[in-house]
Design a protein around this motif. Structure first.
Motif, short mmCIF file in Angstrom:
data_model
loop_
_atom_site.label_atom_id
_atom_site.label_comp_id
_atom_site.label_asym_id
_atom_site.label_seq_id
_atom_site.Cartn_x
_atom_site.Cartn_y
_atom_site.Cartn_z
N MET A 40 0.81 -1.22 0.00
CA MET A 40 0.00 0.00 0.00
C MET A 40 0.85 1.28 0.00
O MET A 40 0.52 2.23 -0.67
CB MET A 40 -0.96 0.01 1.20
CG MET A 40 -2.10 -0.96 1.04
SD MET A 40 -3.10 -0.53 -0.39
CE MET A 40 -3.80 -2.11 -0.78
N ILE A 41 1.91 1.28 0.78
CA ILE A 41 2.75 2.48 0.86
C ILE A 41 4.02 2.25 0.05
O ILE A 41 4.74 1.27 0.28
CB ILE A 41 3.08 2.82 2.33
CG1 ILE A 41 1.79 3.09 3.09
CG2 ILE A 41 4.02 4.01 2.40
CD1 ILE A 41 1.95 3.26 4.57
N GLY A 42 4.26 3.12 -0.90
CA GLY A 42 5.45 3.02 -1.74
C GLY A 42 5.51 1.78 -2.60
O GLY A 42 6.51 1.06 -2.60
N PRO A 43 4.46 1.51 -3.35
CA PRO A 43 4.46 0.28 -4.17
C PRO A 43 5.50 0.33 -5.29
O PRO A 43 5.77 1.38 -5.85
CB PRO A 43 3.05 0.24 -4.75
CG PRO A 43 2.64 1.68 -4.81
CD PRO A 43 3.27 2.33 -3.61
N SER A 44 6.08 -0.83 -5.59
CA SER A 44 7.02 -0.90 -6.71
C SER A 44 6.39 -1.61 -7.91
O SER A 44 6.83 -1.45 -9.03
CB SER A 44 8.32 -1.60 -6.29
OG SER A 44 8.04 -2.89 -5.79
N VAL A 45 5.35 -2.41 -7.66
CA VAL A 45 4.60 -3.07 -8.73
C VAL A 45 3.16 -2.61 -8.63
O VAL A 45 2.52 -2.76 -7.59
CB VAL A 45 4.68 -4.62 -8.63
CG1 VAL A 45 3.90 -5.27 -9.77
CG2 VAL A 45 6.12 -5.10 -8.61
N VAL A 46 2.66 -2.04 -9.75
CA VAL A 46 1.31 -1.46 -9.77
C VAL A 46 0.60 -1.91 -11.04
O VAL A 46 1.23 -2.06 -12.08
CB VAL A 46 1.40 0.08 -9.73
CG1 VAL A 46 0.07 0.73 -10.01
CG2 VAL A 46 1.95 0.55 -8.39
N ALA A 47 -0.70 -2.11 -10.92
CA ALA A 47 -1.51 -2.40 -12.11
C ALA A 47 -2.76 -1.53 -12.07
O ALA A 47 -3.39 -1.37 -11.03
CB ALA A 47 -1.89 -3.87 -12.16
N GLN A 48 -3.09 -0.97 -13.21
CA GLN A 48 -4.33 -0.21 -13.38
C GLN A 48 -5.24 -1.04 -14.28
O GLN A 48 -4.79 -1.59 -15.29
CB GLN A 48 -4.04 1.15 -14.01
CG GLN A 48 -5.25 2.04 -14.16
CD GLN A 48 -5.90 2.38 -12.81
OE1 GLN A 48 -5.23 2.58 -11.81
NE2 GLN A 48 -7.21 2.44 -12.79
N VAL A 49 -6.50 -1.13 -13.90
CA VAL A 49 -7.45 -1.99 -14.61
C VAL A 49 -8.62 -1.14 -15.10
O VAL A 49 -9.22 -0.39 -14.31
CB VAL A 49 -7.96 -3.12 -13.69
CG1 VAL A 49 -8.92 -4.03 -14.42
CG2 VAL A 49 -6.79 -3.91 -13.11
N LYS A 50 -8.95 -1.28 -16.37
CA LYS A 50 -10.08 -0.55 -16.96
C LYS A 50 -10.99 -1.57 -17.66
O LYS A 50 -10.66 -2.06 -18.73
CB LYS A 50 -9.59 0.50 -17.96
CG LYS A 50 -8.74 1.59 -17.35
CD LYS A 50 -9.55 2.45 -16.41
CE LYS A 50 -8.72 3.55 -15.82
NZ LYS A 50 -9.44 4.26 -14.79
N HIS A 51 -12.11 -1.87 -17.03
CA HIS A 51 -13.07 -2.81 -17.63
C HIS A 51 -14.12 -2.00 -18.39
O HIS A 51 -15.20 -1.72 -17.91
CB HIS A 51 -13.72 -3.66 -16.54
CG HIS A 51 -14.49 -4.82 -17.07
ND1 HIS A 51 -14.08 -5.58 -18.13
CD2 HIS A 51 -15.67 -5.37 -16.66
CE1 HIS A 51 -14.96 -6.54 -18.36
NE2 HIS A 51 -15.94 -6.43 -17.48
#
Length: 187
Positions: A45-56
């Motif tokens: 949650m804090i300072g993520p190094s792997v992130v994904a954004q999802v658009k359905h």
């Protein structure tokens, strides 16, 4: 082709999380959709190094999807993760794909391999190494011959408790000719 129309937005996020976890080998968390700040999925949650954004956006236009992606750019720039995955339930033209890769990284374009479009997700989930993920989402199945063969050979297990519960909720039962044929075959 798998039926992504049957997936709800939360299901699409969970599917995307499962794929990111498989690719990275890192346990991922799903964030509160209303306050995700550009990260539907993150490794921490804090300072993520792997992130994904999802658009359905399967029932929306590509223009609506692109507008929504543009709105995510400031969030992405604030996060600056080491790895950024993008999942969209639309196929994109070459020009749109180029626009997306440039949109998220001005100095170094987002790599196309980190963008999962509808066709790419379909192809990925059909691969044997992703079969366990596909099995978790039966609403995707088109009940093609491959799926039916897997069911017949018990490569796909069904939750018998869930099936029994669904059957008990039925108010009426009408034995049909097909039902009789099934009984005879089972016997």
């Amino acid at each position: 082709m798998l039926n992504f129309y049957n997936l709800s937005a939360p299901d699409f996020v969970q599917l995307s999380r499962d794929i990111v976890q498989k690719i990275t080998g890192v346990t991922m968390e799903i964030t509160d959709a209303a306050n995700d700040r550009g990260a539907d999925i993150r490794d921490k949650m804090i300072g993520p190094s792997v992130v994904a954004q999802v658009k359905h956006y399967i029932k929306s236009t590509v223009s609506q999807l692109m507008a929504s992606l543009r709105a995510e750019v400031p969030n992405f720039e604030a996060l600056r993760p080491e790895q950024y995955f993008l999942f969209v339930s639309k196929d994109l033209t070459e020009a749109r794909m180029q626009e997306v890769t440039q949109m998220f990284c001005q100095d170094e374009p987002l790599e196309e391999r980190y963008i999962f479009t509808l066709s790419r997700l379909d192809t990925l989930l059909q691969e044997s190494e992703y079969r366990e993920i596909l099995q978790k989402y039966p609403q995707l199945w088109d009940f093609s011959v491959d799926v039916l063969v897997d069911v017949m050979h018990r490569h796909i297990s069904f939750d018998s408790e869930e099936l029994l519960s669904a059957a008990e909720r039925c108010q009426e039962f009408v034995p049909t000719g097909v039902y009789q044929t099934c009984l005879e075959t089972l016997e």
